[in-house]
Design a protein around this motif. Structure first.
Motif, short mmCIF file in Angstrom:
data_model
loop_
_atom_site.label_atom_id
_atom_site.label_comp_id
_atom_site.label_asym_id
_atom_site.label_seq_id
_atom_site.Cartn_x
_atom_site.Cartn_y
_atom_site.Cartn_z
N LEU A 22 0.76 -0.80 0.13
CA LEU A 22 0.14 -0.02 -0.23
C LEU A 22 0.96 1.55 0.29
O LEU A 22 1.82 1.49 0.59
N THR A 23 0.57 2.41 -0.30
CA THR A 23 1.22 3.54 -1.00
C THR A 23 -0.18 4.52 -0.74
O THR A 23 -1.52 4.42 -0.84
N ILE A 24 0.44 5.39 0.51
CA ILE A 24 -0.50 7.15 1.11
C ILE A 24 0.34 7.77 0.63
O ILE A 24 1.37 8.05 1.13
N GLU A 25 -0.48 8.88 -0.30
CA GLU A 25 0.52 10.10 -0.73
C GLU A 25 -0.15 11.28 0.14
O GLU A 25 -1.27 11.24 0.79
N LYS A 26 0.66 11.84 -0.15
CA LYS A 26 0.05 13.04 1.29
C LYS A 26 -1.07 13.95 0.80
O LYS A 26 -1.04 14.08 -0.47
N GLY A 27 -1.64 14.38 1.26
CA GLY A 27 -3.34 14.77 1.23
C GLY A 27 -4.28 13.95 0.86
O GLY A 27 -5.19 14.43 0.79
N GLU A 28 -3.93 12.34 0.06
CA GLU A 28 -4.66 11.42 0.47
C GLU A 28 -5.74 11.27 1.49
O GLU A 28 -5.24 11.32 2.70
N ILE A 29 -7.35 11.70 1.46
CA ILE A 29 -8.08 10.14 2.27
C ILE A 29 -8.12 8.91 2.16
O ILE A 29 -9.23 8.88 0.65
N VAL A 30 -8.00 7.89 2.64
CA VAL A 30 -8.40 6.72 2.32
C VAL A 30 -8.95 6.33 3.30
O VAL A 30 -9.43 5.84 4.43
N VAL A 31 -9.97 5.48 2.85
CA VAL A 31 -10.94 4.31 3.81
C VAL A 31 -10.72 3.02 3.49
O VAL A 31 -10.64 2.75 2.54
N ILE A 32 -10.71 2.86 3.97
CA ILE A 32 -11.04 1.06 4.67
C ILE A 32 -11.80 0.37 4.97
O ILE A 32 -12.42 1.05 5.74
N LEU A 33 -12.51 -0.62 3.59
CA LEU A 33 -13.76 -0.46 4.50
C LEU A 33 -13.62 -2.81 4.50
O LEU A 33 -12.63 -3.41 4.02
N GLY A 34 -14.41 -4.00 4.86
CA GLY A 34 -14.71 -4.30 4.99
C GLY A 34 -15.15 -5.66 5.90
O GLY A 34 -15.65 -4.28 6.94
N PRO A 35 -15.57 -6.67 6.27
CA PRO A 35 -16.01 -7.22 7.19
C PRO A 35 -15.01 -6.98 8.74
O PRO A 35 -14.38 -6.66 8.43
N SER A 36 -15.43 -7.29 9.49
CA SER A 36 -15.75 -7.59 10.89
C SER A 36 -14.41 -8.65 10.95
O SER A 36 -14.50 -9.99 10.44
N GLY A 37 -13.59 -8.68 11.69
CA GLY A 37 -11.51 -9.52 11.59
C GLY A 37 -11.01 -9.73 10.17
O GLY A 37 -10.58 -10.70 9.94
N SER A 38 -11.58 -8.53 8.79
CA SER A 38 -10.85 -8.71 7.64
C SER A 38 -9.14 -8.08 7.65
O SER A 38 -8.94 -7.92 7.64
#
Length: 265
Positions: A22-38
């Motif tokens: 995974l790469t996250i750039e300055k100013g990004e808003i990264v939202v992580i979704l997934g089921p419980s326990g993922s």
């Protein structure tokens, strides 16, 4: 700003993360979704090494935080985390909660400056401040931030007197008081009553509009659609799909993503 390479995390025989890149750039808003326990929250906690990765690398400002030789506390000051259950100090007022860490860090820097002066090493005179000046500066900044979220009148209150939404806004301000480069949010609204969710999300939206780099684990699909610059779907410890909100929500490609969204939208 953040680069994750082949990240694995196991708890005994239980494999939670199975090779995250995974790469996250300055100013990004990264939202992580997934089921419980993922593995969503575990990934977030590995980013600032609240959990030590089993293997792999986490680079932040070109420093590998997974290297045991690195002083993680120095770098963690610039990667602050907001938790699901607030984690405020109940025996301290709102203002004391906000100023505790900035005062400690400022005093630590002040001691270093005085040592540099003692040994005639280069230093800035402005680096050396009295304890009274440090405290006043931290309190001034804290009051500015409280005003920003509409809670300046709560400065002298204890957390037990606050609503859930107010506590979470204080927790966000506490992180902001450290002037972070990145903010990590671990399901910040999941412990709130539905009517209090909106006031916390509004603060987060304002941060996003101001350019704060954010990584958010959440089940708030409306927030993800509106604010995220990128959405990740995680299950079984791997990133199964990623893209813009429009791509992930309207045209999901992976069958697991399609199944998940069909249940939550």
């Amino acid at each position: 700003m953040i680069r994750v390479c082949n990240l694995h995390k196991s708890f005994g025989e239980l494999k939670v993360l199975n090779g995250i890149d995974l790469t996250i750039e300055k100013g990004e808003i990264v939202v992580i979704l997934g089921p419980s326990g993922s593995g969503k929250s575990t990934l977030l906690r590995c980013l600032n090494c609240m959990e030590d990765p089993t293997s792999g690398e986490v680079w932040f400002h070109d420093v590998n935080l997974a290297d045991m030789k690195v002083d993680i506390n120095v770098h963690r000051q610039k990667m602050c985390m907001v938790f699901q259950h607030f984690n405020l100090f109940n025996n301290k007022t709102v203002l004391q909660n906000l100023t505790l860490a900035p005062i400690y860090v400022a005093k630590k820097a002040d001691r270093k400056a005085r040592l540099r002066k003692l040994f005639k090493r280069p230093y800035e005179a402005a680096d050396i401040r009295s304890a009274k000046e440090i405290k006043a500066s931290a309190e001034e900044k804290a009051m500015e931030l409280l005003a920003k979220v509409g809670l300046q009148e709560k400065a002298g209150e204890y957390p037990s007197k606050l609503s859930g939404g107010q506590k979470q806004r204080v927790a966000i301000v506490r992180a902001l008081a450290m002037e972070p480069d990145v903010m990590l949010f671990d399901e910040p609204t999941s412990a709130l009553d539905p009517e209090m969710v909106g006031e916390v999300l509004e603060v987060m939206k304002e941060l996003a509009h101001e350019g704060m780099t954010m990584v958010v684990v959440t089940h708030e699909m409306g927030f993800a659609r509106e604010v995220a610059s990128r959405v990740l779907f995680i299950d079984e410890g791997i990133i199964m799909e990623e893209g813009t909100p429009e791509q992930v929500f309207n045209h999901p490609q992976h069958p697991r993503t399609q199944l998940f969204l069909s249940k939550v939208l």
